[in-house]
Design a protein around this motif. Structure first.
Motif, PDB file in Angstrom:
ATOM      1  N   LEU A  10      48.145 -41.295   1.577  1.00 39.59           N
ATOM      2  CA  LEU A  10      47.498 -41.935   2.720  1.00 39.59           C
ATOM      3  C   LEU A  10      45.983 -41.770   2.635  1.00 39.59           C
ATOM      4  N   PHE A  11      45.529 -40.593   2.259  1.00 36.30           N
ATOM      5  CA  PHE A  11      44.088 -40.337   2.161  1.00 36.30           C
ATOM      6  C   PHE A  11      43.455 -41.077   0.980  1.00 36.30           C
ATOM      7  N   MET A  12      44.273 -41.514   0.036  1.00 36.93           N
ATOM      8  CA  MET A  12      43.717 -42.259  -1.090  1.00 36.93           C
ATOM      9  C   MET A  12      43.215 -43.635  -0.664  1.00 36.93           C
ATOM     10  N   THR A  13      43.597 -44.082   0.539  1.00 36.22           N
ATOM     11  CA  THR A  13      43.043 -45.347   1.039  1.00 36.22           C
ATOM     12  C   THR A  13      41.550 -45.212   1.325  1.00 36.22           C
ATOM     13  N   LEU A  14      41.034 -43.979   1.348  1.00 33.61           N
ATOM     14  CA  LEU A  14      39.595 -43.781   1.524  1.00 33.61           C
ATOM     15  C   LEU A  14      38.804 -44.261   0.307  1.00 33.61           C
ATOM     16  N   SER A  15      39.491 -44.474  -0.814  1.00 29.20           N
ATOM     17  CA  SER A  15      38.787 -44.886  -2.029  1.00 29.20           C
ATOM     18  C   SER A  15      38.152 -46.267  -1.873  1.00 29.20           C
ATOM     19  N   ALA A  16      38.812 -47.162  -1.124  1.00 28.45           N
ATOM     20  CA  ALA A  16      38.269 -48.509  -0.954  1.00 28.45           C
ATOM     21  C   ALA A  16      36.941 -48.504  -0.195  1.00 28.45           C
ATOM     22  N   PRO A  17      36.851 -47.887   1.003  1.00 22.30           N
ATOM     23  CA  PRO A  17      35.557 -47.845   1.676  1.00 22.30           C
ATOM     24  C   PRO A  17      34.506 -47.054   0.908  1.00 22.30           C
ATOM     25  N   THR A  18      34.921 -45.997   0.206  1.00 25.97           N
ATOM     26  CA  THR A  18      33.962 -45.227  -0.585  1.00 25.97           C
ATOM     27  C   THR A  18      33.395 -46.069  -1.719  1.00 25.97           C
ATOM     28  N   ALA A  19      34.275 -46.818  -2.398  1.00 29.22           N
ATOM     29  CA  ALA A  19      33.812 -47.682  -3.492  1.00 29.22           C
ATOM     30  C   ALA A  19      32.877 -48.765  -2.969  1.00 29.22           C
ATOM     31  N   ALA A  20      33.213 -49.328  -1.806  1.00 32.35           N
ATOM     32  CA  ALA A  20      32.360 -50.375  -1.235  1.00 32.35           C
ATOM     33  C   ALA A  20      30.979 -49.830  -0.882  1.00 32.35           C
ATOM     34  N   THR A  71      29.527 -47.000  -2.062  1.00 28.39           N
ATOM     35  CA  THR A  71      28.833 -46.555  -3.268  1.00 28.39           C
ATOM     36  C   THR A  71      28.328 -47.742  -4.076  1.00 28.39           C
ATOM     37  N   GLY A  72      29.127 -48.812  -4.151  1.00 30.23           N
ATOM     38  CA  GLY A  72      28.694 -50.015  -4.847  1.00 30.23           C
ATOM     39  C   GLY A  72      27.475 -50.641  -4.190  1.00 30.23           C
ATOM     40  N   TYR A  73      27.438 -50.560  -2.874  1.00 31.23           N
ATOM     41  CA  TYR A  73      26.286 -51.084  -2.126  1.00 31.23           C
ATOM     42  C   TYR A  73      25.026 -50.263  -2.422  1.00 31.23           C
ATOM     43  N   LEU A  74      25.184 -48.934  -2.495  1.00 27.04           N
ATOM     44  CA  LEU A  74      24.024 -48.056  -2.697  1.00 27.04           C
ATOM     45  C   LEU A  74      23.555 -48.024  -4.150  1.00 27.04           C
ATOM     46  N   LEU A  75      24.484 -48.025  -5.112  1.00 21.18           N
ATOM     47  CA  LEU A  75      24.124 -47.866  -6.519  1.00 21.18           C
ATOM     48  C   LEU A  75      23.994 -49.179  -7.282  1.00 21.18           C
ATOM     49  N   LEU A  76      24.809 -50.156  -6.918  1.00 23.18           N
ATOM     50  CA  LEU A  76      24.830 -51.412  -7.674  1.00 23.18           C
ATOM     51  C   LEU A  76      24.248 -52.591  -6.915  1.00 23.18           C
ATOM     52  N   GLY A  77      23.903 -52.364  -5.641  1.00 19.26           N
ATOM     53  CA  GLY A  77      23.353 -53.460  -4.855  1.00 19.26           C
ATOM     54  C   GLY A  77      24.379 -54.510  -4.486  1.00 19.26           C
ATOM     55  N   GLU A  78      25.658 -54.135  -4.497  1.00 15.88           N
ATOM     56  CA  GLU A  78      26.706 -55.086  -4.132  1.00 15.88           C
ATOM     57  C   GLU A  78      26.652 -55.395  -2.638  1.00 15.88           C
ATOM     58  N   ARG A  79      27.066 -56.605  -2.307  1.00 15.94           N
ATOM     59  CA  ARG A  79      26.977 -57.052  -0.918  1.00 15.94           C
ATOM     60  C   ARG A  79      28.032 -56.357  -0.057  1.00 15.94           C
ATOM     61  N   MET A  80      27.613 -55.908   1.118  1.00 20.07           N
ATOM     62  CA  MET A  80      28.523 -55.279   2.077  1.00 20.07           C
ATOM     63  C   MET A  80      28.804 -56.280   3.192  1.00 20.07           C
ATOM     64  N   THR A  81      30.010 -56.848   3.195  1.00 16.68           N
ATOM     65  CA  THR A  81      30.354 -57.873   4.179  1.00 16.68           C
ATOM     66  C   THR A  81      30.811 -57.230   5.487  1.00 16.68           C
ATOM     67  N   TRP A  82      30.846 -58.028   6.538  1.00 19.11           N
ATOM     68  CA  TRP A  82      31.306 -57.510   7.829  1.00 19.11           C
ATOM     69  C   TRP A  82      32.795 -57.183   7.783  1.00 19.11           C
ATOM     70  N   LEU A  83      33.534 -57.885   6.902  1.00 13.04           N
ATOM     71  CA  LEU A  83      34.954 -57.562   6.747  1.00 13.04           C
ATOM     72  C   LEU A  83      35.127 -56.179   6.103  1.00 13.04           C
ATOM     73  N   ALA A  84      34.222 -55.830   5.166  1.00 14.56           N
ATOM     74  CA  ALA A  84      34.288 -54.515   4.543  1.00 14.56           C
ATOM     75  C   ALA A  84      34.014 -53.418   5.566  1.00 14.56           C
ATOM     76  N   ILE A  85      33.036 -53.650   6.417  1.00 16.22           N
ATOM     77  CA  ILE A  85      32.721 -52.672   7.463  1.00 16.22           C
ATOM     78  C   ILE A  85      33.894 -52.528   8.426  1.00 16.22           C
ATOM     79  N   VAL A 133      42.491 -51.493   4.063  1.00 15.74           N
ATOM     80  CA  VAL A 133      42.176 -51.676   2.632  1.00 15.74           C
ATOM     81  C   VAL A 133      42.234 -53.154   2.258  1.00 15.74           C
ATOM     82  N   CYS A 134      43.225 -53.857   2.796  1.00 12.65           N
ATOM     83  CA  CYS A 134      43.388 -55.277   2.486  1.00 12.65           C
ATOM     84  C   CYS A 134      42.151 -56.103   2.894  1.00 12.65           C
ATOM     85  N   LEU A 135      41.477 -55.683   3.941  1.00  9.85           N
ATOM     86  CA  LEU A 135      40.294 -56.417   4.403  1.00  9.85           C
ATOM     87  C   LEU A 135      39.185 -56.426   3.354  1.00  9.85           C
ATOM     88  N   PHE A 136      39.172 -55.437   2.467  1.00 13.20           N
ATOM     89  CA  PHE A 136      38.134 -55.392   1.442  1.00 13.20           C
ATOM     90  C   PHE A 136      38.313 -56.489   0.395  1.00 13.20           C
TER      91      PHE A 136
END
Length: 337
Positions: free
Chosen positions: A99-109, A111-125, A332-335
């Motif tokens: 269950l706690f492994m679902t934290l990987s999706a928001p963490t990746a989103a 971290t990708g925003y901070l390190l890779l400049g990937e877009r953070m959508t309102w659905l991701a938030i 997670v699916c929202l990502f």
């Protein structure tokens, strides 16, 4: 036929089996011996796979930058993440651990925003909020009403706040594991980008089978296995160092683990269904369906594991926990929409 979707669902089932096997093995032999032996088995399987796909049992064409980023990913995702995950299994079991492994999706989103400049959508938030809400619903007991004595001996009704119903150590380890999984995923992506650049500099065509390969499979299909082998190599080194540093009797611990037949069979199951079958099938699934659909089906593990965990480990499952797991997976699916 829904080939890709069927394979992706099979991946979720495979990762469910991995978690169940790993829970039994971790409780019998401990986290560090388990991960040390698991990384060793993984490297043997990966070496055999690369030998078939590349003609050599090691990652061809990987340069220094590739090794650097994938090594960092191995430290974060394997050494820290997998150690914490197996520790979490010991304290709270594989059902809550997954269950706690679902934290990987928001963490990746994030971290990708901070390190890779990937877009953070309102659905991701929104997905972050939903995922956290589902986890909270599953691990917190419902607040109950109570009474306390007021002024002049009178009683008043108060509503108690929800309480954590799991061991705090288990929650901590599982949460760190989920966060490290997401962070390690971003570092892996950066490493794979460096690997693609190394292939380009070497002048090889990823769509063609490399010289000396025993199977006529395009080079691009071997890249994830090569990346996994680099990460697993660093993981093995890290786990072995930790085992030696924190256990003066590490030889006895490894010997005891290796002679525990039930633990070793479970370890083999966790290794085959995880790094080997799980990774291979996940790569295959993305070839036949969209990444979003595949990742959404992969994320079903926290739901699929509920019934077998309850049956195998005689766990009591409440409706609140099931609903919380469903909400967390929905987040997670929202990502991937």
């Amino acid at each position: 036929m829904l080939i890709g979707e069927t394979i992706a669902l099979g991946v979720a089932v495979s990762w469910t089996a991995t978690a169940l096997f790993a829970e039994v093995a971790s409780k019998r032999m401990g986290s560090l011996p388990l991960n040390t032996l698991r990384m060793t088995m993984s490297l043997l399987l990966l070496a055999a796979t690369l030998w078939l796909l590349l003609g050599v049992p090691y990652p061809r064409f990987a340069d220094g930058d590739t090794w650097l980023w994938l090594a960092l990913s191995g430290v974060v995702g394997y050494v820290i993440g997998d150690y914490c995950l197996m520790q979490g299994y010991i304290y709270i079991g594989s059902r809550f651990g997954q269950l706690f492994m679902t934290l990987s999706a928001p963490t990746a989103a994030l971290t990708g925003y901070l390190l890779l400049g990937e877009r953070m959508t309102w659905l991701a938030i929104l997905g972050m909020a939903v995922t956290l809400s589902g986890i909270a619903m599953s691990i917190l007991s419902k607040g109950e009403k109570g009474s306390e004595e007021g002024v002049k001996g009178s009683e008043r009704t108060i509503e108690k706040l929800p309480q954590l119903k799991l061991p705090r150590k288990g929650v901590f380890f599982a949460a760190v594991a989920g966060i490290c999984q997401g962070f390690g995923l971003v570092l892996s992506k950066m490493g794979l980008e460096k690997y693609d650049h190394a292939l380009s500099m070497a002048g090889v065509d990823p769509s063609m089978a490399p010289d000396g390969a025993l199977l006529p499979v395009p080079l691009m299909f071997s890249v994830p296995f090569s990346a996994t082998m680099i990460r697993a190599s660093i993981g093995l080194i890290g786990f072995f160092v930790l085992l030696v540093v924190f256990n003066k009797d590490w030889k006895q611990k490894l010997s005891h683990a290796a002679h525990d037949r039930k633990a070793m069979w479970c370890l083999l199951g966790a290794t085959v269904f995880g790094p080997f079958v799980g990774v291979s099938a996940s790569l295959l699934a993305t070839q036949y369906t969209s990444t979003g659909i595949a990742q959404t089906l992969f994320a079903l593990t926290p739901i699929l594991i509920i019934a077998p965990a309850a049956w195998l480990f005689h766990q009591k499952v409440t409706a609140r926990e099931v609903i919380g797991a469903v909400i967390s997976v929905a987040g997670v699916c929202l990502f991937f929409i």
